[in-house]
Design a protein around this motif. Structure first.
Motif, PDB file in Angstrom:
ATOM      1  N   LEU A  69       0.848  -1.200   0.000  1.00  0.00           N
ATOM      2  CA  LEU A  69       0.000   0.000   0.000  1.00  0.00           C
ATOM      3  C   LEU A  69       0.880   1.244   0.000  1.00  0.00           C
ATOM      4  O   LEU A  69       0.998   1.907  -1.006  1.00  0.00           O
ATOM      5  CB  LEU A  69      -0.988  -0.011   1.171  1.00  0.00           C
ATOM      6  CG  LEU A  69      -2.066   1.061   1.152  1.00  0.00           C
ATOM      7  CD1 LEU A  69      -2.909   0.993  -0.099  1.00  0.00           C
ATOM      8  CD2 LEU A  69      -2.938   0.938   2.408  1.00  0.00           C
ATOM      9  N   ARG A  70       1.445   1.580   1.151  1.00  0.00           N
ATOM     10  CA  ARG A  70       2.485   2.617   1.267  1.00  0.00           C
ATOM     11  C   ARG A  70       3.320   2.209   2.466  1.00  0.00           C
ATOM     12  O   ARG A  70       2.806   1.564   3.384  1.00  0.00           O
ATOM     13  CB  ARG A  70       1.881   4.017   1.556  1.00  0.00           C
ATOM     14  CG  ARG A  70       1.001   4.596   0.481  1.00  0.00           C
ATOM     15  CD  ARG A  70       0.392   5.925   0.950  1.00  0.00           C
ATOM     16  NE  ARG A  70      -0.308   5.814   2.213  1.00  0.00           N
ATOM     17  CZ  ARG A  70      -1.555   5.351   2.334  1.00  0.00           C
ATOM     18  NH1 ARG A  70      -2.231   4.966   1.284  1.00  0.00           N
ATOM     19  NH2 ARG A  70      -2.120   5.259   3.533  1.00  0.00           N
TER      20      ARG A  70
ATOM     21  N   PHE B 282      -2.278   1.340  11.660  1.00  0.00           N
ATOM     22  CA  PHE B 282      -3.573   1.009  12.251  1.00  0.00           C
ATOM     23  C   PHE B 282      -3.487  -0.199  13.194  1.00  0.00           C
ATOM     24  O   PHE B 282      -4.509  -0.765  13.567  1.00  0.00           O
ATOM     25  CB  PHE B 282      -4.609   0.764  11.148  1.00  0.00           C
ATOM     26  CG  PHE B 282      -4.935   2.022  10.383  1.00  0.00           C
ATOM     27  CD1 PHE B 282      -5.762   2.993  10.926  1.00  0.00           C
ATOM     28  CD2 PHE B 282      -4.377   2.264   9.141  1.00  0.00           C
ATOM     29  CE1 PHE B 282      -6.050   4.165  10.239  1.00  0.00           C
ATOM     30  CE2 PHE B 282      -4.661   3.433   8.441  1.00  0.00           C
ATOM     31  CZ  PHE B 282      -5.493   4.389   8.992  1.00  0.00           C
TER      32      PHE B 282
ATOM     33  N   GLU C 151       2.551   8.407   8.687  1.00  0.00           N
ATOM     34  CA  GLU C 151       1.234   7.870   8.337  1.00  0.00           C
ATOM     35  C   GLU C 151       0.247   8.073   9.488  1.00  0.00           C
ATOM     36  O   GLU C 151      -0.945   8.263   9.270  1.00  0.00           O
ATOM     37  CB  GLU C 151       1.340   6.375   7.983  1.00  0.00           C
ATOM     38  CG  GLU C 151       1.936   6.110   6.604  1.00  0.00           C
ATOM     39  CD  GLU C 151       0.946   6.376   5.465  1.00  0.00           C
ATOM     40  OE1 GLU C 151      -0.259   6.377   5.721  1.00  0.00           O
ATOM     41  OE2 GLU C 151       1.401   6.585   4.320  1.00  0.00           O
TER      42      GLU C 151
ATOM     43  N   SER D 160       5.745  13.137   4.390  1.00  0.00           N
ATOM     44  CA  SER D 160       5.650  11.727   4.036  1.00  0.00           C
ATOM     45  C   SER D 160       6.918  11.334   3.281  1.00  0.00           C
ATOM     46  O   SER D 160       7.713  12.192   2.905  1.00  0.00           O
ATOM     47  CB  SER D 160       4.422  11.490   3.159  1.00  0.00           C
ATOM     48  OG  SER D 160       4.263  10.109   2.912  1.00  0.00           O
ATOM     49  N   MET D 161       7.096  10.029   3.079  1.00  0.00           N
ATOM     50  CA  MET D 161       8.235   9.547   2.302  1.00  0.00           C
ATOM     51  C   MET D 161       7.735   8.872   1.035  1.00  0.00           C
ATOM     52  O   MET D 161       6.812   8.060   1.081  1.00  0.00           O
ATOM     53  CB  MET D 161       9.054   8.526   3.112  1.00  0.00           C
ATOM     54  CG  MET D 161      10.313   9.083   3.719  1.00  0.00           C
ATOM     55  SD  MET D 161      10.028  10.259   5.049  1.00  0.00           S
ATOM     56  CE  MET D 161       9.149   9.270   6.227  1.00  0.00           C
ATOM     57  N   ILE D 162       8.353   9.218  -0.093  1.00  0.00           N
ATOM     58  CA  ILE D 162       8.051   8.525  -1.344  1.00  0.00           C
ATOM     59  C   ILE D 162       9.323   7.848  -1.841  1.00  0.00           C
ATOM     60  O   ILE D 162      10.393   7.981  -1.227  1.00  0.00           O
ATOM     61  CB  ILE D 162       7.473   9.475  -2.418  1.00  0.00           C
ATOM     62  CG1 ILE D 162       8.481  10.542  -2.813  1.00  0.00           C
ATOM     63  CG2 ILE D 162       6.179  10.115  -1.923  1.00  0.00           C
ATOM     64  CD1 ILE D 162       8.046  11.382  -4.011  1.00  0.00           C
ATOM     65  N   LYS D 163       9.198   7.132  -2.959  1.00  0.00           N
ATOM     66  CA  LYS D 163      10.331   6.392  -3.500  1.00  0.00           C
ATOM     67  C   LYS D 163      11.521   7.329  -3.750  1.00  0.00           C
ATOM     68  O   LYS D 163      11.341   8.486  -4.110  1.00  0.00           O
ATOM     69  CB  LYS D 163       9.903   5.714  -4.811  1.00  0.00           C
ATOM     70  CG  LYS D 163      10.619   4.420  -5.090  1.00  0.00           C
ATOM     71  CD  LYS D 163       9.833   3.534  -6.067  1.00  0.00           C
ATOM     72  CE  LYS D 163       8.639   2.840  -5.439  1.00  0.00           C
ATOM     73  NZ  LYS D 163       8.986   1.915  -4.334  1.00  0.00           N
TER      74      LYS D 163
ATOM     75  N   GLN E  59      12.589   9.351   0.264  1.00  0.00           N
ATOM     76  CA  GLN E  59      12.539  10.743  -0.184  1.00  0.00           C
ATOM     77  C   GLN E  59      11.488  11.518   0.620  1.00  0.00           C
ATOM     78  O   GLN E  59      10.277  11.316   0.447  1.00  0.00           O
ATOM     79  CB  GLN E  59      12.209  10.806  -1.684  1.00  0.00           C
ATOM     80  CG  GLN E  59      12.173  12.226  -2.204  1.00  0.00           C
ATOM     81  CD  GLN E  59      11.840  12.325  -3.681  1.00  0.00           C
ATOM     82  OE1 GLN E  59      11.666  13.423  -4.193  1.00  0.00           O
ATOM     83  NE2 GLN E  59      11.767  11.215  -4.384  1.00  0.00           N
TER      84      GLN E  59
ATOM     85  N   PRO F  85       8.521   9.474  -9.006  1.00  0.00           N
ATOM     86  CA  PRO F  85       9.722   8.823  -9.544  1.00  0.00           C
ATOM     87  C   PRO F  85       9.376   7.638 -10.443  1.00  0.00           C
ATOM     88  O   PRO F  85      10.063   7.399 -11.438  1.00  0.00           O
ATOM     89  CB  PRO F  85      10.478   8.348  -8.296  1.00  0.00           C
ATOM     90  CG  PRO F  85       9.936   9.159  -7.162  1.00  0.00           C
ATOM     91  CD  PRO F  85       8.510   9.459  -7.523  1.00  0.00           C
TER      92      PRO F  85
ATOM     93  N   LYS G 154      -2.699   4.214  -8.422  1.00  0.00           N
ATOM     94  CA  LYS G 154      -3.146   2.907  -7.940  1.00  0.00           C
ATOM     95  C   LYS G 154      -4.640   2.744  -8.186  1.00  0.00           C
ATOM     96  O   LYS G 154      -5.401   3.697  -8.058  1.00  0.00           O
ATOM     97  CB  LYS G 154      -2.904   2.798  -6.426  1.00  0.00           C
ATOM     98  CG  LYS G 154      -1.460   2.750  -6.028  1.00  0.00           C
ATOM     99  CD  LYS G 154      -1.339   2.729  -4.506  1.00  0.00           C
ATOM    100  CE  LYS G 154       0.114   2.849  -4.093  1.00  0.00           C
ATOM    101  NZ  LYS G 154       0.264   3.488  -2.798  1.00  0.00           N
TER     102      LYS G 154
ATOM    103  N   ILE H 149      -1.285  13.584   2.209  1.00  0.00           N
ATOM    104  CA  ILE H 149      -0.081  14.426   2.090  1.00  0.00           C
ATOM    105  C   ILE H 149       0.513  14.309   0.686  1.00  0.00           C
ATOM    106  O   ILE H 149       1.051  15.260   0.138  1.00  0.00           O
ATOM    107  CB  ILE H 149       1.007  13.997   3.114  1.00  0.00           C
ATOM    108  CG1 ILE H 149       0.420  13.832   4.505  1.00  0.00           C
ATOM    109  CG2 ILE H 149       2.217  14.912   3.069  1.00  0.00           C
ATOM    110  CD1 ILE H 149       0.315  15.047   5.338  1.00  0.00           C
TER     111      ILE H 149
END
Lengths: 236, 86
Positions: free
Chosen positions: A61-62, A69, A98, A105-108, A150, B17, B41, B71
């Protein structure tokens, strides 16, 4: 409180990798690690909590999205808002964002590769519960290993973080993942909740840390996180 | 059995990315007309029975709380799959 009576919880989620190293770091700093299970809604009266690194739920998911949760997180979010010190490392940092305990937040990673290297950081805020044994502006070296590292947030949030001194750590010697404004870690306004992508718990014992001026694998720059929380608890 | 489709995309201002890697690969296969790509998604949520307004409302709530992170992402679509045009 005496140093040796400080009990630091370390939460294990399915897919957590670094819980044992985090517990070891607590022990080497002089505290008593307490294993906490994500499925239990019981903090066992610990004085502080570390959310360690890994790939909880396979980052499905992320990163951190499903762990956020877990029953343990319900009680932890309330306790953190009440002042309980919480440190999120790597995946733990992702869980904290989260859970909205920390902004952004962090992305790839911008280059799309997993990165694993010893990373220089500048400690920007040495007044949090987890950084008081450092000095502001101090350079430390700890391992960095992630794929979704990132750090992103909107410009207004970034400006607020800068203005309030809530950028806790910044990457030095090159930005390893495209993080906005070289941000490696942030703190909440109260300074009890801190998150960062690099791994201080892997730089706490000579012979097992990054290379340093003292020799190969001699770096112990990460130990300060764990001595900091113990002294914060003593002075609380 | 009913099915609800939820689609989530990275926010426009967030660098994507994965989309960037995709758009970099397309010209190598001769697809030179595509100047950008963004990767999102798609979720398919199944329910017993029909997709009622209540089911759609619950899907919207699930989309905002778990399936997306506000976010970095936008929920761009929550719809009954049976109303999708082929």
């Amino acid at each position: 409180m005496a140093l040796d009576s400080a009990r630091i919880g370390v939460v294990t989620f399915p897919g957590t990798l670094d819980d044992r190293d985090a517990a070891r770091a607590v022990r080497l700093a002089g505290g008593e690690p307490v294993s906490l299970w994500h499925g239990d809604a019981d903090l066992q009266g610990v004085d502080a909590v570390v959310l360690p690194g890994g790939f909880s739920y396979g980052d499905y998911l992320r990163a951190g999205a499903i762990s956020r949760f877990a029953p343990m997180m319900d009680v932890l979010v309330d306790a953190a808002k009440g002042g309980l010190p919480v440190l999120g490392i790597c995946n733990g940092f992702q869980v904290l964002t989260e859970a909205h305990l920390l902004p952004g937040s962090m992305i790839k990673n911008d280059h799309l590769h997993f990165v694993c290297r010893d990373q220089q950081l500048r400690v920007e805020n040495a007044e949090t519960a987890w950084t008081r044994d450092y000095t502001a502006g101090q350079t430390i070296t700890v391992p960095l290993k992630n794929q979704d590292g990132q750090y992103v947030a909107d410009e207004r949030t970034l400006d607020e973080l800068e203005a309030e001194g809530r950028v806790a750590f910044r990457y030095l010697g090159g930005n390893p993942n495209g993080s906005r404004r070289d941000i490696a870690g942030v703190t909440n306004a109260a300074g009890n909740v801190v998150g960062l992508m690099p791994h201080p718990e892997h730089a706490v014992e000579k012979g097992f840390g990054p290379d340093s001026a003292d020799g190969a694998r001699a770096g112990v720059d990460g130990l300060g996180f764990f001595t900091s929380i113990l002294s914060s608890l003593v002075h609380a | 059995m009913g099915r609800v489709v939820v689609e989530v995309m990275p926010k426009p201002e967030i660098l994507d990315p994965q989309g960037k890697a995709v758009v970099g690969a397309l010209p190598r296969l001769g697809f030179t007309q595509f100047t950008g790509a963004r990767q999102g998604k798609r979720f398919e949520l199944e329910v017993e029975g029909a997709v009622t307004p209540e089911v759609l409302a619950a899907a919207r709530e699930a989309a905002e709380t778990l399936l997306s992170n506000p976010i970095i992402e936008d929920v761009v679509r929550v719809a009954d799959a049976s109303e999708e045009t082929a």
